[in-house]
Motif scaffolding. Structure first.
Motif, short mmCIF file in Angstrom:
data_model
loop_
_atom_site.label_atom_id
_atom_site.label_comp_id
_atom_site.label_asym_id
_atom_site.label_seq_id
_atom_site.Cartn_x
_atom_site.Cartn_y
_atom_site.Cartn_z
N VAL A 21 26.18 34.62 44.91
CA VAL A 21 25.73 33.67 43.77
C VAL A 21 26.35 34.19 42.24
CG1 VAL A 21 24.24 32.35 42.71
CG2 VAL A 21 24.06 32.59 45.19
N ALA A 22 25.92 35.34 42.20
CA ALA A 22 26.37 35.89 40.85
C ALA A 22 27.92 35.85 40.51
CB ALA A 22 26.18 37.53 40.55
N ILE A 23 28.73 36.26 41.74
CA ILE A 23 30.21 36.36 41.55
C ILE A 23 30.79 34.72 41.48
CG2 ILE A 23 32.19 36.51 43.26
CD1 ILE A 23 30.73 39.06 44.57
N LEU A 24 30.10 33.92 42.20
CA LEU A 24 30.71 32.52 42.42
C LEU A 24 30.24 31.80 41.01
CD1 LEU A 24 30.08 31.74 46.01
CD2 LEU A 24 32.27 32.10 44.66
N GLY A 25 29.13 32.21 40.51
CA GLY A 25 28.66 31.64 39.04
C GLY A 25 29.60 32.10 37.94
N ALA A 26 29.89 33.41 38.21
CA ALA A 26 30.84 33.96 37.00
C ALA A 26 32.23 33.21 37.13
CB ALA A 26 30.94 35.35 37.32
N ALA A 27 32.60 33.01 38.45
CA ALA A 27 34.04 32.33 38.49
C ALA A 27 34.13 30.87 38.51
CB ALA A 27 34.47 32.84 40.08
N VAL A 50 37.24 50.42 40.35
CA VAL A 50 38.57 50.09 39.68
C VAL A 50 38.53 49.86 38.36
CG1 VAL A 50 39.01 48.26 41.76
CG2 VAL A 50 37.19 47.49 40.28
N GLY A 51 38.06 50.83 37.58
CA GLY A 51 38.14 51.07 36.21
C GLY A 51 37.06 50.04 35.55
N GLY A 52 36.15 49.94 36.17
CA GLY A 52 35.14 48.82 35.24
C GLY A 52 34.01 49.76 34.94
N PRO A 53 32.72 48.99 34.72
CA PRO A 53 31.71 49.77 34.20
C PRO A 53 31.19 50.62 35.16
CG PRO A 53 31.33 47.41 34.13
CD PRO A 53 32.95 47.50 34.56
N ASP A 121 26.48 40.96 34.52
CA ASP A 121 27.32 41.51 33.67
C ASP A 121 28.72 42.00 34.44
OD1 ASP A 121 25.82 40.94 31.59
OD2 ASP A 121 25.09 42.79 31.21
N ARG A 122 28.38 42.68 35.63
CA ARG A 122 29.37 43.11 36.35
C ARG A 122 30.34 41.92 37.08
NH1 ARG A 122 26.03 46.96 35.26
NH2 ARG A 122 26.50 49.07 35.11
N ALA A 123 29.51 40.90 37.69
CA ALA A 123 30.15 39.68 38.20
C ALA A 123 30.98 39.22 37.16
CB ALA A 123 29.18 38.98 38.76
N SER A 124 30.53 39.20 35.85
CA SER A 124 31.68 38.40 34.91
C SER A 124 32.86 39.12 34.53
CB SER A 124 30.84 38.35 33.53
OG SER A 124 29.78 37.24 33.69
N TRP A 125 32.70 40.78 34.60
CA TRP A 125 33.65 41.60 34.44
C TRP A 125 34.64 41.30 35.57
CZ3 TRP A 125 35.79 45.52 37.42
CH2 TRP A 125 36.64 46.16 36.57
N ILE A 127 35.14 39.25 37.67
CA ILE A 127 35.91 37.81 37.79
C ILE A 127 36.93 37.76 36.41
CG2 ILE A 127 35.83 35.30 37.64
CD1 ILE A 127 34.82 36.58 40.36
N GLU A 128 36.55 38.27 35.60
CA GLU A 128 37.38 38.57 34.31
C GLU A 128 38.68 39.25 34.85
OE1 GLU A 128 37.65 40.29 29.83
OE2 GLU A 128 36.07 39.19 30.42
N VAL A 129 38.60 40.16 35.52
CA VAL A 129 39.75 41.26 35.77
C VAL A 129 40.54 40.96 36.77
CG1 VAL A 129 39.98 43.72 36.23
CG2 VAL A 129 38.62 43.11 34.39
N LEU A 130 39.78 40.46 37.89
CA LEU A 130 40.42 40.25 39.24
C LEU A 130 40.42 38.91 39.71
CD1 LEU A 130 39.07 43.53 41.09
CD2 LEU A 130 41.63 43.05 39.97
N GLY A 131 39.47 38.04 39.27
CA GLY A 131 39.11 36.65 39.72
C GLY A 131 40.53 35.83 39.83
N ASN A 132 41.47 35.86 38.96
CA ASN A 132 42.58 35.14 38.93
C ASN A 132 43.84 35.75 39.50
OD1 ASN A 132 41.51 32.83 37.75
ND2 ASN A 132 41.66 33.85 35.89
N HIS A 133 43.43 36.83 40.22
CA HIS A 133 44.71 37.56 40.99
C HIS A 133 45.26 36.70 42.21
CE1 HIS A 133 44.17 41.19 38.51
NE2 HIS A 133 44.51 41.95 39.39
N SER A 134 46.38 36.59 42.40
CA SER A 134 46.87 35.94 43.69
C SER A 134 46.79 37.02 44.69
CB SER A 134 48.47 35.84 43.64
OG SER A 134 49.12 37.05 43.54
N ASP A 135 46.41 36.24 46.23
CA ASP A 135 46.33 37.02 47.03
C ASP A 135 47.01 38.22 47.30
OD1 ASP A 135 44.38 34.97 47.89
OD2 ASP A 135 45.65 34.09 49.37
N GLU A 136 48.39 38.35 46.88
CA GLU A 136 49.12 39.32 46.93
C GLU A 136 48.69 40.38 46.07
OE1 GLU A 136 51.27 41.68 49.17
OE2 GLU A 136 50.98 39.65 49.72
N GLU A 137 48.43 40.15 44.96
CA GLU A 137 48.25 40.97 43.60
C GLU A 137 46.80 41.68 44.17
OE1 GLU A 137 49.73 38.97 39.72
OE2 GLU A 137 47.87 38.16 40.65
#
Length: 164
Positions: A21-27, A50-53, A121-125, A127-137
């Motif tokens: 829910v945290a992930i999908l809410g952030a996304a 992955v270089g995050g918090p 907070d981490r869910a928002s981070w 999604i911001e960093v990886l949420g819009n990556h294509s499947d290949e990325e």
């Protein structure tokens, strides 16, 4: 905790459901398939990988094994959260995807524990960093992690007297 009870902290469908829910809410309004959500569930508590918090959960040996057991857990979690309209399932031309449900925003705004606030907070981070990556990325990101895990496994094997 009473004697005889096995602790499954962080690994029940409820706990994984809250992470979903945290992930999908952030996304929101973005939706993701099960495979991406399984990876996000892992990455959410291991953001430093992955270089995050800092990671929410303590480090564990053999990260790859941890990722392998998550699929069934995340499936159960999504089904549980769907019963409370916290997650909704969508059938798209790309397959079955999951998105934040009608009650997700209200639920997420009501959490107040330090752990859950850090999770949001981490869910928002994430999604911001990886949420819009294509499947290949996204596969490339996961492949780099997998390569690290292979090295980790080989080091453990060498330490046990095996060949690398």
């Amino acid at each position: 905790m009473s004697q005889g009870r096995k602790s499954i902290t962080f690994n029940s469908p409820l706990e994984a459901g809250i992470r979903a829910v945290a992930i999908l809410g952030a996304a929101y309004p973005q939706s993701y398939d099960l495979q991406r959500l399984v990876a996000f569930d892992y990455l959410l508590v291991h953001t430093a990988d992955v270089g995050g918090p800092d990671n929410l959960h303590p480090p564990t040996p053999m990260h790859s094994a941890e990722l392998l057991v998550r699929r069934k857990l995340v499936e159960q979690a999504l089904l549980l959260m769907m019963t409370r309209d916290l997650v909704k399932r969508e059938v798209t031309s790309d397959g079955i995807k999951y998105a934040a449900g009608e009650n997700a925003t209200t639920f997420l705004s009501s959490v107040s524990s330090l752990y859950l606030l850090a999770l949001k907070d981490r869910a928002s981070w994430l999604i911001e960093v990886l949420g819009n990556h294509s499947d290949e990325e996204f596969k490339c990101v996961m492949r780099r992690l997998f390569d690290k895990w292979v090295e980790e496994f080989q080091q453990v094997e060498q330490g046990l007297g095996g060949e690398a």
